[in-house]
Design an enzyme around this catalytic site. Structure first.
Site, PDB file in Angstrom:
ATOM      1  N   CYS B  13       0.845  -1.198   0.000  1.00 42.24           N
ATOM      2  CA  CYS B  13       0.000   0.000   0.000  1.00 42.24           C
ATOM      3  C   CYS B  13       0.880   1.247   0.000  1.00 42.24           C
ATOM      4  O   CYS B  13       1.906   1.259   0.662  1.00 42.24           O
ATOM      5  CB  CYS B  13      -0.913  -0.008   1.221  1.00 42.24           C
ATOM      6  SG  CYS B  13      -2.305  -1.135   0.997  1.00 42.24           S
ATOM      7  N   PRO B  14       0.518   2.262  -0.759  1.00 41.55           N
ATOM      8  CA  PRO B  14      -0.780   2.419  -1.440  1.00 41.55           C
ATOM      9  C   PRO B  14      -0.826   1.906  -2.882  1.00 41.55           C
ATOM     10  O   PRO B  14      -1.792   2.203  -3.585  1.00 41.55           O
ATOM     11  CB  PRO B  14      -0.964   3.932  -1.426  1.00 41.55           C
ATOM     12  CG  PRO B  14       0.425   4.456  -1.630  1.00 41.55           C
ATOM     13  CD  PRO B  14       1.324   3.510  -0.870  1.00 41.55           C
TER      14      PRO B  14
END
Lengths: 347, 75
Positions: B13-14
């Site tokens: 992430c992201p």
């Protein structure tokens, strides 16, 4: 009917950009958030990799801020373009490899591009004069406005009263008296404003939100550039610098040894791109070999890897080696003794 | 309505959110996208991104090392 004025706000996930956004929303402006991913953003990466943290996954603070404020958030991948910022910073680096001023200029420039493409009117940042030693000073504020090209369409609501009036103020889109005059490194005004807005849960990142401000990470990046003889990198390099023990016995190769199961699983994903090895006769970690090792180097690497397995005190350990073509061979080695592993090898 | 799949394994992430965001931009309202990831953070981040941007999470699945989020594209 008058046109709805729209602003794009740089959302880092911290308190200042959250408050700056809220301050402009309170003035009836439609605000959407933008968050840039450079590859070096701290946002939970180590947390995501390491096994011990699996039970309590970390939230992405920029998404959380956007949801709390009730605005849309656009997350933009700027990994490739960011390379030039990091490799050739016009304004130099901070205490480590952090090109904070160039980074801020670049991000505001990208936000301006987004603003124009999406028919928005101005840009918001959570900058506070004197908050950061490199990028948030009285002298740097006009540099960011000018070099980004945002000029007077860049509004800093938290310290706007200390700065010349911007276009949105002059046009009457926002009221200057409803901006703030914060300055310095203290956090009390921000915390008081958060309370006023009813925001009680917010991120307080210690040491910033970028790996480049970290001394240990920066040392690994410099080592990588030095060993390769060029200041370049790929996203995989950026990720691998966050994981494992990095041991460099020679300029031509480095051993990356997983420190626990989560890191081992993460390194598994790179097995096709790197020579890799693990103990076959005993339980032990996976290691990747970065560089161009000779047969002798691989033997030394196997001794290092054996040292971190359960056979560390054995006379002989079998280490399975996979080359880049996937061919497997076994090296029988004596694990390297602790006193044969100089601390200078640890990057 | 069409069904699509996105492989976001190995990404942290992201990046899975960015890939989801970019894929959804190419889809129509009502289309269904199944995203497969290995970062457990997606179980919070992709639903949060969907809530913010008006998409609906239909289902989430997980085993030890993989996480699947099935979403329906909104407006």
């Amino acid at each position: 009917m008058s046109k709805q004025i729209k602003a794009v706000s740089l959302i880092s996930g911290g308190l200042d950009s959250m408050l700056a956004t809220k301050a402009i929303m309170e003035q009836g402006i439609h605000v959407e958030g933008i968050n840039f991913f450079t590859g070096f953003c701290v946002e939970g990466h180590t947390h995501a990799i390491r096994q011990k943290d699996k039970e309590k996954p970390k939230r992405n603070n920029s998404l959380w801020v956007a949801e709390t404020l009730g605005i849309k958030l656009h997350i933009i991948d700027i990994i490739e373009e960011y390379k030039d910022v990091l490799i050739n910073p016009k304004h130099g680096y901070g205490a480590n490899m952090n090109p904070c001023l160039d980074c801020k200029v670049f991000m505001v420039k990208k936000a301006k591009q987004w603003m124009e493409e999406n028919d928005f009117d101005f840009i918001i940042t959570g900058e506070v004069m004197g908050q950061r030693p490199m990028s948030q000073r009285r002298e740097t504020m006009p540099i960011i406005s000018a070099e980004s090209g945002a000029d007077d369409r860049l509004v800093r609501p938290l310290c706007g009263q200390n700065l010349p009036a911007t276009l949105p103020e002059r046009e009457g889109w926002i009221k200057r008296e409803e901006l703030f005059g914060f300055s310095g490194r203290g956090r009390k005004p921000q915390m008081a404003l958060a309370e006023q807005y009813g925001l009680s849960d917010y991120s307080q990142p210690a040491g910033g939100c970028c790996f480049l401000t970290d001394e240990s990470y920066s040392a690994k990046l410099v080592d990588l550039w030095k060993a390769r003889g060029t200041k370049d990198y790929e996203l995989d390099d950026v990720m691998l610098l966050k994981v494992g023990r990095h041991i460099r016995p020679n300029q031509n190769f480095k051993v990356i040894v997983a420190r626990e199961d989560g890191e081992g699983r993460f390194l598994q994903g790179y097995k096709n791109n790197y020579i890799n090895m693990n103990c076959a006769s005993h339980r032990g970690p996976l290691a990747l070999i970065d560089g161009d090792p000779s047969a002798e180097d691989l033997y030394l690497a196997a001794q290092i890897v054996a040292r971190y397995g359960q056979g560390r005190d054995a006379e002989q350990v079998d280490v399975l080696v996979r080359d880049l073509a996937g061919n497997e061979s076994t090296l029988q080695v004596k694990p390297l003794a602790k006193d044969k592993l100089p601390k200078e090898w640890f990057v | 309505m069409s069904q699509y799949e996105l492989d976001a394994r190995r990404l942290l992430c992201p990046m899975p959110v960015i890939r989801t965001q970019d894929r959804v931009k190419q889809l129509q309202k009502g289309d269904v996208l199944s995203v497969t990831c290995t970062d457990p953070g997606v179980m919070q981040d992709i639903p949060a991104w969907c809530r913010i941007n008006g998409h609906k999470v239909l289902e989430t699945q997980s085993d030890d090392y993989e996480y699947i989020i099935i979403l329906e594209v909104g407006e």
